[in-house]
Design an enzyme around this catalytic site. Structure first.
Site, PDB file in Angstrom:
ATOM      1  N   LYS A  69      25.607  47.776  36.379  1.00 63.27           N
ATOM      2  CA  LYS A  69      26.455  49.011  36.490  1.00 63.27           C
ATOM      3  C   LYS A  69      27.348  49.430  35.147  1.00 63.27           C
ATOM      4  CE  LYS A  69      27.060  48.575  41.402  1.00 63.27           C
ATOM      5  NZ  LYS A  69      28.113  48.524  42.519  1.00 63.27           N
ATOM      6  N   ASP A 156      50.016  40.880  49.369  1.00 65.86           N
ATOM      7  CA  ASP A 156      50.751  41.737  48.630  1.00 65.86           C
ATOM      8  C   ASP A 156      52.246  41.630  49.055  1.00 65.86           C
ATOM      9  OD1 ASP A 156      50.977  43.290  46.241  1.00 65.86           O
ATOM     10  OD2 ASP A 156      50.640  45.014  47.376  1.00 65.86           O
TER      11      ASP A 156
END
Length: 164
Positions: A69, A156
């Site tokens: 990619k 998080d």
């Protein structure tokens, strides 16, 4: 679906930001531009094109089949952000996620992923030539993605509370 993938990617990058430190990348192979160009037959084996990426099918000299990619860098993305993304992707290992096996940096940046023999989830959901996924499998995929997002958000929050 792309919006969900983008959100998951941002969450992964945010989570990784707290755990990373700058330094050399040791988990993935560095490919030269020349190797990438040769493996993709001069960038002629296009798999798909989107506004942010172009993907090519590649066959390297050692017989390794891959998907390459091209990363079209945003104006604000510097080398540090790219290497951080490579470090993150290099550490992600899951049976349903194509593993990052290498990268190429320089004027053009590339990510090299393992080739998906059976095709991608996107192909199975939208390609009329692929065997369609039944609703039970689609629901299992959605639940798995939701569990991963919840886990990342929980980690998080833990990181934020530890940082205080």
């Amino acid at each position: 679906m792309e919006a969900l993938i983008f959100k998951i990617r941002l969450l992964l990058l945010a989570w990784f930001h707290f755990r990373s430190h700058s330094g050399p990348i040791s988990l993935v192979k560095h490919f030269s531009y020349k190797d990438i160009k040769k493996a993709t037959d001069g960038f002629r084996r296009v798999v798909y094109i989107s506004s942010k990426r172009v993907a090519y099918r590649a066959k390297f000299r050692n017989g390794h089949a891959a998907i390459v990619k091209e990363v079209r860098a945003a104006e604000d993305q510097d080398d540090t952000a790219f290497y951080r993304e490579v470090q993150l992707l290099g550490r992600l290992h899951h049976r349903h996620i194509a593993a990052l096996s290498g990268f190429s940096s320089g004027p053009k940046r590339f990510l090299v992923f393992e080739d998906m023999e059976k095709g991608s989830l996107k192909e199975h959901l939208s390609d009329p030539l692929k065997t369609p996924l039944n609703w039970r499998i689609r629901l299992q995929i959605a639940v798995g993605i939701a569990a991963a997002v919840k886990l990342l958000e929980h980690r998080d929050e833990e990181e934020a509370s530890i940082a205080k």
